[in-house]
Design an enzyme around this catalytic site. Structure first.
Site, short mmCIF file in Angstrom:
data_model
loop_
_atom_site.label_atom_id
_atom_site.label_comp_id
_atom_site.label_asym_id
_atom_site.label_seq_id
_atom_site.Cartn_x
_atom_site.Cartn_y
_atom_site.Cartn_z
N HIS A 287 0.84 -1.21 0.00
CA HIS A 287 0.00 0.00 0.00
C HIS A 287 0.87 1.26 0.00
CE1 HIS A 287 -3.21 2.77 1.44
NE2 HIS A 287 -2.20 3.30 2.13
N GLU A 288 1.88 1.31 0.90
CA GLU A 288 2.74 2.49 0.98
C GLU A 288 3.53 2.70 -0.31
OE1 GLU A 288 2.66 4.69 3.32
OE2 GLU A 288 1.24 3.53 4.53
N HIS A 291 1.65 4.45 -3.05
CA HIS A 291 1.67 5.91 -3.03
C HIS A 291 2.83 6.43 -3.89
CE1 HIS A 291 -1.57 6.59 -0.26
NE2 HIS A 291 -1.00 5.90 0.73
N GLU A 367 -5.73 7.04 -0.91
CA GLU A 367 -5.70 5.82 -0.09
C GLU A 367 -6.40 4.66 -0.79
OE1 GLU A 367 -4.03 5.32 2.74
OE2 GLU A 367 -3.26 7.35 2.47
N ASP A 371 -4.60 1.19 -1.97
CA ASP A 371 -5.15 -0.12 -1.66
C ASP A 371 -5.32 -0.95 -2.93
OD1 ASP A 371 -5.27 0.37 1.04
OD2 ASP A 371 -7.44 0.71 1.12
#
Length: 427
Positions: A287-288, A291, A367, A371
């Site tokens: 997930h990070e 970004h 976000e 995901d």
């Protein structure tokens, strides 16, 4: 939102599979306490700020700064010196008045709900260190900014903006290497399966990973987190030990509870098996890294700098308006630092609220996209379980008033994120 905390006393049916009633009640009471604290601390802040404005606190502190710098041999012509004294006194006042609230939050609320791991001595040592480090950065940067504004001529706002851009990039670059280690211990993630899996995943998406660190956040709090930092080809990942089931000090203390630890420590650590398994940690990192891969970090920097440039331009337009200074009690002088304070803190306040809401909306969109990126990496099932674990570990309350959520939550509510992951998880 407080009404939601008070009245939602049973686990909603849609949450029955992911949250037990005991955890639900703990999170409800925790968030209710935090909400009460936030109300009273916010009210105090508003009253304090209003009293300062009504009774001329800002010009009083400016005159006091002038007297102090005058005693040191610096007359009114040394405006930058006086500005630095003013800034030092203002931040000291803020630290002292905020201390009781910080103490209550840490040693009453966080302690009551099992998150605080600090001693009183550690807290004060940390607060003093934080104040000193802040001054070491704030005072030189402010003096250079004021000097640039003074000598910049008609286009000073461009130079001031460029200066703040450089400072922000430098601080982001050095923070984790030189500033954060002053407060917490950073150690390289030991060689092993988790490190290999992280490096493999980073390589699969061309993330230029150079190092992976574990930070001992458990000495401060049992809340968990993870982040990455660095520019260009020098990226580092930082994992809080509380995120890792195999590294969490709380888990180790629970396991070693037989070895003569005192009752207070036992009460803090019992039933605190926390953190995520390796597969879930990889999903959180997926997930990070999403970004980064989707350009969210760069987009946020661009938006921030566009806003900064606009603010400096408007500051240049407004700084010559004597009535602004007069409204805040400065009738004979127009100090540059006071102008920055008046315009950025007060005049831009409504604009900042609108901007903050827009950034919250954008953050929620980012976000969901991150995901979805983790889902594409095949991490949907593990991210699903990781989100549930992290919500439980941090006592997040999964029920929210839609207006409160829309305005305050930079991350989508848990149920919305789980629903978005559910289809891929089932697949």
């Amino acid at each position: 939102q407080r009404r939601v905390y008070r009245t939602t006393t049973h686990v909603p049916r849609e949450l029955g599979q992911i949250m037990d009633s005991e955890t639900f009640e703990k999170s409800r009471l925790y968030q209710l306490d935090k909400s009460t604290f936030s109300f009273w601390s916010g009210l105090y802040s508003e009253v304090e700020g209003t009293m300062i404005l009504l009774y001329g606190g800002i010009p009083f502190l400016w005159n006091l700064s002038g007297q102090i710098s005058g005693h040191a041999g610096f007359g009114p012509e040394y405006e930058i010196i006086q500005s630095l004294v003013f800034l030092l006194l203002a931040t000291l006042f803020s630290a002292v008045t905020g201390l009781p609230w910080s103490l209550y939050n840490t040693f009453v609320i966080e302690e009551k709900h099992g998150f605080n791991q600090q001693t009183l001595g550690f807290f004060f040592k940390d607060a003093i260190k934080k104040f000193i480090v802040t001054q070491c950065i704030l005072l030189p940067v402010t003096s250079l900014l004021l000097y640039i504004i003074k000598i910049g001529g008609d286009y000073f706002f461009i130079y001031a903006w460029l200066f703040t851009l450089v400072v922000s990039l430098v601080l982001v670059t050095i923070y984790a290497d030189y500033i954060a280690p002053l407060f917490d211990k950073f150690i390289p993630l030991p060689e092993g399966e988790l490190k290999q899996q992280i490096e493999t995943m980073a390589k699969s998406i061309d993330f230029p990973l150079t190092k992976v660190y574990v930070v001992e956040g458990s000495k401060r709090s049992s809340h968990s987190n993870a982040y990455f930092y660095g520019f260009f080809k020098n990226k580092r990942i930082v994992l809080f030990d509380t995120l890792l089931e195999d590294y969490s000090a709380l888990n180790k203390e629970s396991a070693e509870g037989e070895d003569g630890e005192n009752e207070e420590t036992k009460s803090k650590t019992k039933n605190k098996k926390q953190g995520c398994k390796n597969e879930e940690v990889l999903a959180v990192l997926g997930h990070e890294l999403g970004h980064w891969k989707l350009g969210h970090t760069v987009k946020n920097i661009i938006i921030s700098q566009m806003n900064s440039f606009l603010c400096f331009f408007l500051f240049a337009v407004l700084i010559g308006r004597k009535e602004l200074f007069a409204a805040f009690g400065f009738y004979d002088t127009q100090p540059t630092l006071i102008g920055l304070m008046i315009i950025f803190q007060f005049i831009f306040s409504p604009y900042n609220e609108v901007l903050s809401f827009c950034l919250t909306v954008l953050s929620r969109r980012f976000e969901f996209q991150a995901d979805a990126f983790a889902k594409e990496l095949g991490k949907a099932k593990d991210l699903y379980s990781a989100l549930i674990k992290l919500n439980k570990d941090n006592l997040g309350f999964p029920v929210s008033d839609w207006i409160f959520s829309m305005w305050h939550y930079s991350h989508p509510p848990l149920l919305e994120r789980l629903q978005a992951l559910k289809e891929a998880k089932q697949e």
